[in-house]
Design an enzyme around this catalytic site. Structure first.
Site, PDB file in Angstrom:
ATOM      1  N   LYS A  19       0.816  -1.193   0.000  1.00  0.00           N
ATOM      2  CA  LYS A  19       0.000   0.000   0.000  1.00  0.00           C
ATOM      3  C   LYS A  19       0.852   1.245   0.000  1.00  0.00           C
ATOM      4  O   LYS A  19       0.419   2.314  -0.419  1.00  0.00           O
ATOM      5  CB  LYS A  19      -0.896   0.008   1.244  1.00  0.00           C
ATOM      6  CG  LYS A  19      -1.903  -1.105   1.355  1.00  0.00           C
ATOM      7  CD  LYS A  19      -2.684  -0.919   2.699  1.00  0.00           C
ATOM      8  CE  LYS A  19      -3.679  -2.026   2.878  1.00  0.00           C
ATOM      9  NZ  LYS A  19      -4.365  -1.897   4.194  1.00  0.00           N
ATOM     10  N   ASP A  38       7.628   2.581  -2.477  1.00  0.00           N
ATOM     11  CA  ASP A  38       7.826   3.722  -1.588  1.00  0.00           C
ATOM     12  C   ASP A  38       9.234   3.765  -1.011  1.00  0.00           C
ATOM     13  O   ASP A  38       9.869   4.819  -0.981  1.00  0.00           O
ATOM     14  CB  ASP A  38       6.776   3.739  -0.465  1.00  0.00           C
ATOM     15  CG  ASP A  38       6.732   2.442   0.348  1.00  0.00           C
ATOM     16  OD1 ASP A  38       7.412   1.463  -0.034  1.00  0.00           O
ATOM     17  OD2 ASP A  38       6.008   2.408   1.359  1.00  0.00           O
ATOM     18  N   ILE A  62      13.049   1.321  -0.318  1.00  0.00           N
ATOM     19  CA  ILE A  62      13.887   0.127  -0.370  1.00  0.00           C
ATOM     20  C   ILE A  62      14.671   0.089   0.930  1.00  0.00           C
ATOM     21  O   ILE A  62      15.451   1.003   1.217  1.00  0.00           O
ATOM     22  CB  ILE A  62      14.853   0.149  -1.572  1.00  0.00           C
ATOM     23  CG1 ILE A  62      14.089   0.266  -2.897  1.00  0.00           C
ATOM     24  CG2 ILE A  62      15.749  -1.093  -1.557  1.00  0.00           C
ATOM     25  CD1 ILE A  62      13.234  -0.921  -3.258  1.00  0.00           C
ATOM     26  N   ASP A  63      14.466  -0.964   1.709  1.00  0.00           N
ATOM     27  CA  ASP A  63      15.158  -1.118   2.989  1.00  0.00           C
ATOM     28  C   ASP A  63      16.289  -2.130   2.805  1.00  0.00           C
ATOM     29  O   ASP A  63      17.384  -1.775   2.397  1.00  0.00           O
ATOM     30  CB  ASP A  63      14.151  -1.547   4.057  1.00  0.00           C
ATOM     31  CG  ASP A  63      14.695  -1.459   5.470  1.00  0.00           C
ATOM     32  OD1 ASP A  63      15.919  -1.563   5.650  1.00  0.00           O
ATOM     33  OD2 ASP A  63      13.903  -1.288   6.413  1.00  0.00           O
ATOM     34  N   LYS A  99      15.465  -7.054  -0.142  1.00  0.00           N
ATOM     35  CA  LYS A  99      15.019  -8.434  -0.365  1.00  0.00           C
ATOM     36  C   LYS A  99      13.643  -8.486  -1.015  1.00  0.00           C
ATOM     37  O   LYS A  99      13.386  -9.307  -1.899  1.00  0.00           O
ATOM     38  CB  LYS A  99      14.991  -9.187   0.970  1.00  0.00           C
ATOM     39  CG  LYS A  99      16.359  -9.420   1.586  1.00  0.00           C
ATOM     40  CD  LYS A  99      16.225 -10.113   2.935  1.00  0.00           C
ATOM     41  CE  LYS A  99      17.580 -10.286   3.601  1.00  0.00           C
ATOM     42  NZ  LYS A  99      17.451 -10.880   4.956  1.00  0.00           N
ATOM     43  N   THR A 100      12.752  -7.606  -0.564  1.00  0.00           N
ATOM     44  CA  THR A 100      11.399  -7.587  -1.126  1.00  0.00           C
ATOM     45  C   THR A 100      11.434  -7.319  -2.618  1.00  0.00           C
ATOM     46  O   THR A 100      10.774  -8.001  -3.408  1.00  0.00           O
ATOM     47  CB  THR A 100      10.542  -6.515  -0.426  1.00  0.00           C
ATOM     48  OG1 THR A 100      10.511  -6.779   0.973  1.00  0.00           O
ATOM     49  CG2 THR A 100       9.124  -6.509  -0.967  1.00  0.00           C
ATOM     50  N   LYS A 120      16.711   5.327   9.512  1.00  0.00           N
ATOM     51  CA  LYS A 120      15.671   5.748  10.452  1.00  0.00           C
ATOM     52  C   LYS A 120      14.337   5.209   9.950  1.00  0.00           C
ATOM     53  O   LYS A 120      14.149   5.064   8.750  1.00  0.00           O
ATOM     54  CB  LYS A 120      15.603   7.273  10.549  1.00  0.00           C
ATOM     55  CG  LYS A 120      16.890   7.934  11.039  1.00  0.00           C
ATOM     56  CD  LYS A 120      16.751   9.441  11.063  1.00  0.00           C
ATOM     57  CE  LYS A 120      18.053  10.113  11.450  1.00  0.00           C
ATOM     58  NZ  LYS A 120      18.439   9.813  12.838  1.00  0.00           N
ATOM     59  N   PHE A 121      13.417   4.937  10.879  1.00  0.00           N
ATOM     60  CA  PHE A 121      12.099   4.471  10.447  1.00  0.00           C
ATOM     61  C   PHE A 121      11.228   5.682  10.180  1.00  0.00           C
ATOM     62  O   PHE A 121      10.904   6.442  11.090  1.00  0.00           O
ATOM     63  CB  PHE A 121      11.448   3.549  11.480  1.00  0.00           C
ATOM     64  CG  PHE A 121      10.327   2.748  10.884  1.00  0.00           C
ATOM     65  CD1 PHE A 121      10.588   1.567  10.204  1.00  0.00           C
ATOM     66  CD2 PHE A 121       9.020   3.195  10.951  1.00  0.00           C
ATOM     67  CE1 PHE A 121       9.559   0.831   9.623  1.00  0.00           C
ATOM     68  CE2 PHE A 121       7.978   2.475  10.377  1.00  0.00           C
ATOM     69  CZ  PHE A 121       8.256   1.289   9.708  1.00  0.00           C
ATOM     70  N   VAL A 122      10.867   5.870   8.918  1.00  0.00           N
ATOM     71  CA  VAL A 122      10.115   7.053   8.510  1.00  0.00           C
ATOM     72  C   VAL A 122       8.682   6.675   8.145  1.00  0.00           C
ATOM     73  O   VAL A 122       8.402   5.558   7.718  1.00  0.00           O
ATOM     74  CB  VAL A 122      10.796   7.775   7.324  1.00  0.00           C
ATOM     75  CG1 VAL A 122      12.117   8.395   7.763  1.00  0.00           C
ATOM     76  CG2 VAL A 122      11.017   6.833   6.150  1.00  0.00           C
TER      77      VAL A 122
END
Length: 218
Positions: free
Chosen positions: A69, A135, A137-138, A141-142, A186-188
């Site tokens: 989403k 949105d 890319i961390d 892997k996804t 950082k988690f945004v």
């Protein structure tokens, strides 16, 4: 030969902006540390990415594939800019859209267990130029999993546009073709990026506070 486009690099010590300088919904006032990327900057950067996409992919039918989403806001705004370029160009190309939904996060951690929980018949991608819009890319892997899936349908070309790429030691080294901003680890949230389905209604990209994480933890 195509090359990866440059991005706006946000440094590890970027202080961000005080929440009081922007319009933030009151119900999130205690849940955020700061505004990290203001909405206007997101839009200006997205406009330039649209031009880069058309330069690289604009010679053949494009299928824009939105990763739901979190990707929907960036997807909608990027497509608006691409469509404007397309209708004002001497040489326009057909463009269609499709959607897929993946799940890899629990709370603020990418689980590594990628679940495809939505999506239409991807056989329509065969022979097309496919633009996957994400949105963030961390670890990467996804996206690697999704690319493997998409390539099974023999598209003419596959490119990935991501609003954000996170600098993290957990990365597998994957980098998309078009990147809006490279950000620290950082988690945004905001601009449709969520924390357990909250914060999608923020216009700006913000850094969530520890109290916000605790409040909305699954």
């Amino acid at each position: 030969m195509s090359t990866l486009s440059p991005s706006v690099v946000i440094s590890d010590d970027e202080p961000g902006y005080d929440l009081d300088l922007f319009c933030i919904p009151n119900h999130y006032a205690e849940d955020l540390e700061k505004v990290f990327i203001p909405h206007g900057l997101i839009m200006d950067r997205t406009e330039r990415l649209a031009r880069d996409v058309m330069k690289e992919m604009g010679g053949h039918h494009i299928v824009a594939l939105c990763v739901l989403k979190g990707g929907y806001k960036f997807f909608a705004d990027l497509l608006d800019y691409i469509k404007a370029l397309n209708r004002n160009s001497d040489r326009s190309i057909p463009m269609t859209v499709d959607f897929i939904r993946l799940k890899s996060y629990c709370n603020d951690q990418s689980t590594g267990d990628i679940k495809v929980i939505g999506g239409d018949d991807l056989s329509t991608l065969t022979g097309k130029n496919v633009l996957i819009v994400e949105d963030i890319i961390d670890t990467g892997k996804t996206m690697q999993t999704l690319l493997s899936l998409v390539k099974q349908y023999s598209p003419k070309m596959v490119k990935v546009a991501s609003l954000l790429v996170k600098r993290t030691s957990r990365s597998v080294g994957y980098r998309p073709d078009f990147v809006g901003f490279e950000i620290p680890d950082k988690f945004v949230v905001g601009y449709a990026l969520d924390y357990n389905e909250h914060f999608r209604d923020l216009n700006h990209v913000c850094v969530i506070s520890e109290s916000g994480k605790a409040k909305y933890k699954a």
